[in-house]
Design a protein around this motif. Structure first.
Motif, PDB file in Angstrom:
ATOM      1  N   ARG A 120       0.832  -1.215   0.000  1.00 40.40           N
ATOM      2  CA  ARG A 120       0.000   0.000   0.000  1.00 40.40           C
ATOM      3  C   ARG A 120       0.858   1.252   0.000  1.00 40.40           C
ATOM      4  NH1 ARG A 120      -3.031  -2.727   3.885  1.00 40.40           N
ATOM      5  NH2 ARG A 120      -2.099  -1.483   5.549  1.00 40.40           N
ATOM      6  N   TYR A 121       1.966   1.222   0.716  1.00 41.53           N
ATOM      7  CA  TYR A 121       2.800   2.424   0.820  1.00 41.53           C
ATOM      8  C   TYR A 121       3.781   2.568  -0.348  1.00 41.53           C
ATOM      9  CZ  TYR A 121       1.128   2.868   5.631  1.00 41.53           C
ATOM     10  OH  TYR A 121       0.337   3.023   6.740  1.00 41.53           O
ATOM     11  N   ALA A 122       4.020   1.502  -1.097  1.00 38.02           N
ATOM     12  CA  ALA A 122       4.974   1.576  -2.208  1.00 38.02           C
ATOM     13  C   ALA A 122       4.392   2.427  -3.339  1.00 38.02           C
ATOM     14  CB  ALA A 122       5.297   0.169  -2.714  1.00 38.02           C
ATOM     15  N   THR A 123       5.186   3.369  -3.850  1.00 41.04           N
ATOM     16  CA  THR A 123       4.736   4.224  -4.949  1.00 41.04           C
ATOM     17  C   THR A 123       5.372   3.833  -6.278  1.00 41.04           C
ATOM     18  OG1 THR A 123       6.453   5.795  -4.299  1.00 41.04           O
ATOM     19  CG2 THR A 123       4.221   6.204  -3.494  1.00 41.04           C
ATOM     20  N   ASN A 124       6.347   2.944  -6.228  1.00 39.62           N
ATOM     21  CA  ASN A 124       6.959   2.441  -7.458  1.00 39.62           C
ATOM     22  C   ASN A 124       6.242   1.144  -7.848  1.00 39.62           C
ATOM     23  OD1 ASN A 124       9.117   0.378  -8.602  1.00 39.62           O
ATOM     24  ND2 ASN A 124       9.697   2.425  -9.262  1.00 39.62           N
ATOM     25  N   LEU A 125       5.760   1.065  -9.080  1.00 43.91           N
ATOM     26  CA  LEU A 125       4.908  -0.063  -9.469  1.00 43.91           C
ATOM     27  C   LEU A 125       5.616  -1.414  -9.419  1.00 43.91           C
ATOM     28  CD1 LEU A 125       2.754   1.460 -12.361  1.00 43.91           C
ATOM     29  CD2 LEU A 125       2.145   1.079  -9.975  1.00 43.91           C
ATOM     30  N   PRO A 126       6.840  -1.560  -9.947  1.00 43.35           N
ATOM     31  CA  PRO A 126       7.510  -2.871  -9.830  1.00 43.35           C
ATOM     32  C   PRO A 126       7.703  -3.307  -8.380  1.00 43.35           C
ATOM     33  CG  PRO A 126       8.573  -1.555 -11.519  1.00 43.35           C
ATOM     34  CD  PRO A 126       7.606  -0.653 -10.816  1.00 43.35           C
ATOM     35  N   GLU A 127       8.031  -2.369  -7.512  1.00 44.84           N
ATOM     36  CA  GLU A 127       8.178  -2.728  -6.100  1.00 44.84           C
ATOM     37  C   GLU A 127       6.835  -3.141  -5.510  1.00 44.84           C
ATOM     38  OE1 GLU A 127      11.943  -0.502  -4.122  1.00 44.84           O
ATOM     39  OE2 GLU A 127      10.185   0.758  -4.388  1.00 44.84           O
ATOM     40  N   ARG A 128       5.770  -2.408  -5.878  1.00 47.12           N
ATOM     41  CA  ARG A 128       4.444  -2.756  -5.366  1.00 47.12           C
ATOM     42  C   ARG A 128       4.031  -4.137  -5.851  1.00 47.12           C
ATOM     43  NH1 ARG A 128      -0.182   1.229  -6.981  1.00 47.12           N
ATOM     44  NH2 ARG A 128       1.045   2.612  -5.652  1.00 47.12           N
ATOM     45  N   ARG A 129       4.280  -4.432  -7.130  1.00 43.39           N
ATOM     46  CA  ARG A 129       3.903  -5.755  -7.659  1.00 43.39           C
ATOM     47  C   ARG A 129       4.689  -6.855  -6.953  1.00 43.39           C
ATOM     48  NH1 ARG A 129       4.584  -3.180 -12.954  1.00 43.39           N
ATOM     49  NH2 ARG A 129       2.563  -2.411 -13.678  1.00 43.39           N
ATOM     50  N   TYR A 130       5.960  -6.609  -6.682  1.00 37.98           N
ATOM     51  CA  TYR A 130       6.777  -7.604  -5.985  1.00 37.98           C
ATOM     52  C   TYR A 130       6.192  -7.902  -4.602  1.00 37.98           C
ATOM     53  CZ  TYR A 130      10.735  -9.530  -3.368  1.00 37.98           C
ATOM     54  OH  TYR A 130      11.528 -10.309  -2.564  1.00 37.98           O
ATOM     55  N   LEU A 131       5.833  -6.849  -3.888  1.00 39.23           N
ATOM     56  CA  LEU A 131       5.280  -7.024  -2.541  1.00 39.23           C
ATOM     57  C   LEU A 131       3.917  -7.703  -2.598  1.00 39.23           C
ATOM     58  CD1 LEU A 131       6.389  -3.533  -1.230  1.00 39.23           C
ATOM     59  CD2 LEU A 131       7.268  -5.729  -0.415  1.00 39.23           C
ATOM     60  N   GLU A 132       3.106  -7.337  -3.577  1.00 38.85           N
ATOM     61  CA  GLU A 132       1.795  -7.985  -3.729  1.00 38.85           C
ATOM     62  C   GLU A 132       1.959  -9.472  -4.058  1.00 38.85           C
ATOM     63  OE1 GLU A 132      -0.793  -4.110  -5.319  1.00 38.85           O
ATOM     64  OE2 GLU A 132       0.107  -5.513  -6.753  1.00 38.85           O
ATOM     65  N   LEU A 133       2.986  -9.781  -4.855  1.00 40.26           N
ATOM     66  CA  LEU A 133       3.241 -11.182  -5.190  1.00 40.26           C
ATOM     67  C   LEU A 133       3.655 -11.971  -3.959  1.00 40.26           C
ATOM     68  CD1 LEU A 133       3.504 -13.356  -7.394  1.00 40.26           C
ATOM     69  CD2 LEU A 133       5.871 -12.598  -7.751  1.00 40.26           C
ATOM     70  N   ARG A 134       4.499 -11.371  -3.135  1.00 42.15           N
ATOM     71  CA  ARG A 134       4.900 -12.046  -1.896  1.00 42.15           C
ATOM     72  C   ARG A 134       3.690 -12.304  -1.005  1.00 42.15           C
ATOM     73  NH1 ARG A 134      10.014 -14.058  -1.811  1.00 42.15           N
ATOM     74  NH2 ARG A 134       9.817 -14.058   0.473  1.00 42.15           N
ATOM     75  N   ALA A 135       2.811 -11.307  -0.929  1.00 44.21           N
ATOM     76  CA  ALA A 135       1.597 -11.476  -0.121  1.00 44.21           C
ATOM     77  C   ALA A 135       0.705 -12.559  -0.706  1.00 44.21           C
ATOM     78  CB  ALA A 135       0.849 -10.139  -0.041  1.00 44.21           C
ATOM     79  N   ALA A 136       0.592 -12.591  -2.031  1.00 46.85           N
ATOM     80  CA  ALA A 136      -0.275 -13.591  -2.677  1.00 46.85           C
ATOM     81  C   ALA A 136       0.246 -15.003  -2.438  1.00 46.85           C
ATOM     82  CB  ALA A 136      -0.363 -13.293  -4.169  1.00 46.85           C
ATOM     83  N   LYS A 137       1.553 -15.163  -2.474  1.00 49.47           N
ATOM     84  CA  LYS A 137       2.123 -16.496  -2.240  1.00 49.47           C
ATOM     85  C   LYS A 137       1.845 -16.969  -0.811  1.00 49.47           C
ATOM     86  CE  LYS A 137       5.844 -16.403  -5.671  1.00 49.47           C
ATOM     87  NZ  LYS A 137       7.315 -16.374  -5.903  1.00 49.47           N
ATOM     88  N   LEU A 138       1.932 -16.043   0.128  1.00 49.72           N
ATOM     89  CA  LEU A 138       1.629 -16.405   1.512  1.00 49.72           C
ATOM     90  C   LEU A 138       0.152 -16.752   1.666  1.00 49.72           C
ATOM     91  CD1 LEU A 138       3.594 -14.010   3.915  1.00 49.72           C
ATOM     92  CD2 LEU A 138       3.761 -16.487   3.721  1.00 49.72           C
ATOM     93  N   ALA A 139      -0.712 -15.963   1.027  1.00 43.31           N
ATOM     94  CA  ALA A 139      -2.152 -16.218   1.122  1.00 43.31           C
ATOM     95  C   ALA A 139      -2.500 -17.580   0.509  1.00 43.31           C
ATOM     96  CB  ALA A 139      -2.913 -15.100   0.412  1.00 43.31           C
ATOM     97  N   ASP A 140      -1.845 -17.915  -0.610  1.00 43.05           N
ATOM     98  CA  ASP A 140      -2.089 -19.220  -1.243  1.00 43.05           C
ATOM     99  C   ASP A 140      -1.677 -20.352  -0.314  1.00 43.05           C
ATOM    100  OD1 ASP A 140      -3.065 -18.024  -3.479  1.00 43.05           O
ATOM    101  OD2 ASP A 140      -1.214 -18.205  -4.641  1.00 43.05           O
ATOM    102  N   ALA A 141      -0.586 -20.140   0.409  1.00 46.17           N
ATOM    103  CA  ALA A 141      -0.098 -21.185   1.318  1.00 46.17           C
ATOM    104  C   ALA A 141      -1.122 -21.471   2.412  1.00 46.17           C
ATOM    105  CB  ALA A 141       1.227 -20.765   1.938  1.00 46.17           C
ATOM    106  N   PHE A 142      -1.892 -20.429   2.804  1.00 45.38           N
ATOM    107  CA  PHE A 142      -2.905 -20.655   3.841  1.00 45.38           C
ATOM    108  C   PHE A 142      -4.029 -21.553   3.358  1.00 45.38           C
ATOM    109  CE2 PHE A 142      -1.863 -16.254   5.739  1.00 45.38           C
ATOM    110  CZ  PHE A 142      -0.753 -16.802   6.358  1.00 45.38           C
ATOM    111  N   THR A 143      -4.349 -21.424   2.066  1.00 41.02           N
ATOM    112  CA  THR A 143      -5.516 -22.144   1.539  1.00 41.02           C
ATOM    113  C   THR A 143      -5.203 -23.582   1.178  1.00 41.02           C
ATOM    114  OG1 THR A 143      -5.001 -21.379  -0.697  1.00 41.02           O
ATOM    115  CG2 THR A 143      -6.474 -20.005   0.637  1.00 41.02           C
ATOM    116  N   LYS A 144      -3.921 -23.957   1.168  1.00 37.88           N
ATOM    117  CA  LYS A 144      -3.556 -25.325   0.776  1.00 37.88           C
ATOM    118  C   LYS A 144      -3.497 -26.247   1.993  1.00 37.88           C
ATOM    119  CE  LYS A 144      -0.938 -23.907  -3.290  1.00 37.88           C
ATOM    120  NZ  LYS A 144       0.385 -23.820  -3.928  1.00 37.88           N
TER     121      LYS A 144
END
Length: 418
Positions: free
Chosen positions: A394-418
């Motif tokens: 949310r605080y990242a203003t650079n798009l590649p950095e934001r996408r990287y952080l969102e990807l890390r969050a998505a991978k963690l969220a996926d791990a919860f559902t498995k």
């Protein structure tokens, strides 16, 4: 010619053209406006008509005409117009041969840099003026980097040029007695300029090579002027060791690659060798250890490790502890937090991060939350890590950095559902 090299060419030539006009007319505000109009004309004409054989001469000629047009239109200065026009040698209005380098361009760049860092200006104005005059950034780009409206930044740059003019600054190298005094501001501006190119504050690009390359070029010039200054050498070494990793910071799709995951065979070994040699020689003879030397030493430890797991983290930690004593700042503390976690345990690193959370300068900075997320994930505290990654995104203003952080969050969220 593709659009990217075309833009790079204009950014490369802009400070040289500005220096040429400054050398002749000495009016920062009017010369800078004239150069901007010449660059705009080039942006319109060159894509259709092709780049002229001598683009530098073309820009100088057009900018000179714009300047003299401005003089003509100013009735109050009409009398001085004749003198200016008469003082303009005909050779300046004719493009030089394409194979002839612009005379004195290298020295003019350094003179222009010292002028942008004039002591009459505030630090923020020095940086803004340098990014505009030397880095070729538009007012809108500088405004985005500083999170201010474009109109506010335009006024800041305009006031800076007027301040330099009122201070009676001349387009000439500062007197020898003043060079050391003004050197601190010059190094700080180059450091910020390089950082903006290495990690663009906002927008779709992760990094801007034109800015880092220009910062390295200028740092080399300053190093030649002050070969015995440890901090000058330290800053140049830091830039070289950081720039060496540039190509490995993104994958084929342009996504951010963390330092620990980078393909180190893609690092520029020539730059690493030059940077390591420079910082090693500097540390061996320095009498005043400064922040640039210490940051360069940290970068050298990372660059000399064949693999991420080979990094000498105890040495990195010792250097960060020294850096905090020499030049305390929250980013140094954040770097120490990572080193503490690698040497001791993630929990120890999180304790250091917790100290920073009360710092208003860092509370909403995405890097604080990104480091906290990484350490929480390493510690096996995945739910908290997920929240921290999302906060960092949310605080990242650079798009590649934001996408990287969102990807890390998505991978963690996926791990919860498995």
């Amino acid at each position: 010619m593709s659009p990217e090299p075309f833009e790079d060419l204009l950014r490369h030539l802009a400070p040289q053209v500005l220096a040429a006009l400054m050398r002749r007319y000495g009016r920062f505000d009017a010369c800078e406006d004239a150069v901007q109009e010449a660059l705009l004309a080039a942006a319109v004409q060159w894509p259709e008509e092709g780049v002229p054989a001598n683009p530098y001469g073309w820009l100088v000629t057009v900018a000179t005409r714009r300047f003299t047009d401005w003089v003509r239109s100013d009735a109050a200065r009409r009398r001085r117009e004749d003198a200016d026009l008469l003082a303009t040698p005909p050779s300046l209005l004719v493009a030089a041969p394409a194979d002839e380098p612009p005379a004195g361009a290298r020295d003019d760049s350094l003179t222009l840099l010292f002028l942008c860092c004039h002591p009459s200006l505030s630090p923020s104005s020095q940086v803004a003026l340098t990014l505009r005059a030397m880095g070729g950034l538009s007012t809108a780009e500088i405004a985005r980097a500083y999170f201010v409206p474009e109109a506010t930044m335009a006024q800041r740059i305009s006031r800076a040029k007027q301040t330099v003019r009122r201070a009676g600054a001349r387009f000439e190298p500062p007197p020898a007695a003043q060079r050391a005094e003004r050197l601190t501001a010059v190094l700080h501006v180059l450091y910020l300029m390089f950082n903006e190119g290495y990690a663009v504050t906002a927008g779709p690009e992760l990094q801007r090579h034109d800015l880092t390359a220009e910062a390295v070029r200028l740092a080399r010039l300053v190093h030649r002027l002050f070969p015995d200054d440890g901090e000058v050498a330290g800053l140049l070494a830091l830039m070289l060791l950081t720039e060496a990793r540039r190509d490995a910071r993104t994958d084929a799709a342009g996504a951010l690659v963390a330092l620990s995951d980078q393909d180190r065979s893609r690092w520029d070994r020539d730059l690493v060798a030059e940077g390591v040699a420079l910082v090693t020689a500097t540390l061996a003879r320095t009498r005043a250890l400064g922040p640039y030397q210490l940051q360069a030493a940290i970068a050298a430890v990372h660059d000399e490790a064949p693999r991420a797991e080979d990094t000498d983290w105890p040495q990195v930690l010792a250097l960060y502890e020294l850096l905090e004593r020499v030049a305390p700042n929250p980013m140094a503390t954040l770097g120490r937090a990572v080193a503490v976690a690698m040497v001791h345990a993630p929990a120890a690193g999180l304790a250091v991060v917790a100290e920073l959370e009360a710092d208003e300068r860092m509370a909403r900075h995405h890097r604080l939350h990104a480091v906290r997320a990484h350490l929480l994930e390493t510690a096996g505290r995945s739910p908290e890590a997920l929240d921290a990654y999302r906060a960092a995104a949310r605080y990242a203003t650079n798009l590649p950095e934001r996408r990287y952080l969102e990807l890390r969050a998505a991978k963690l969220a996926d791990a919860f559902t498995k």
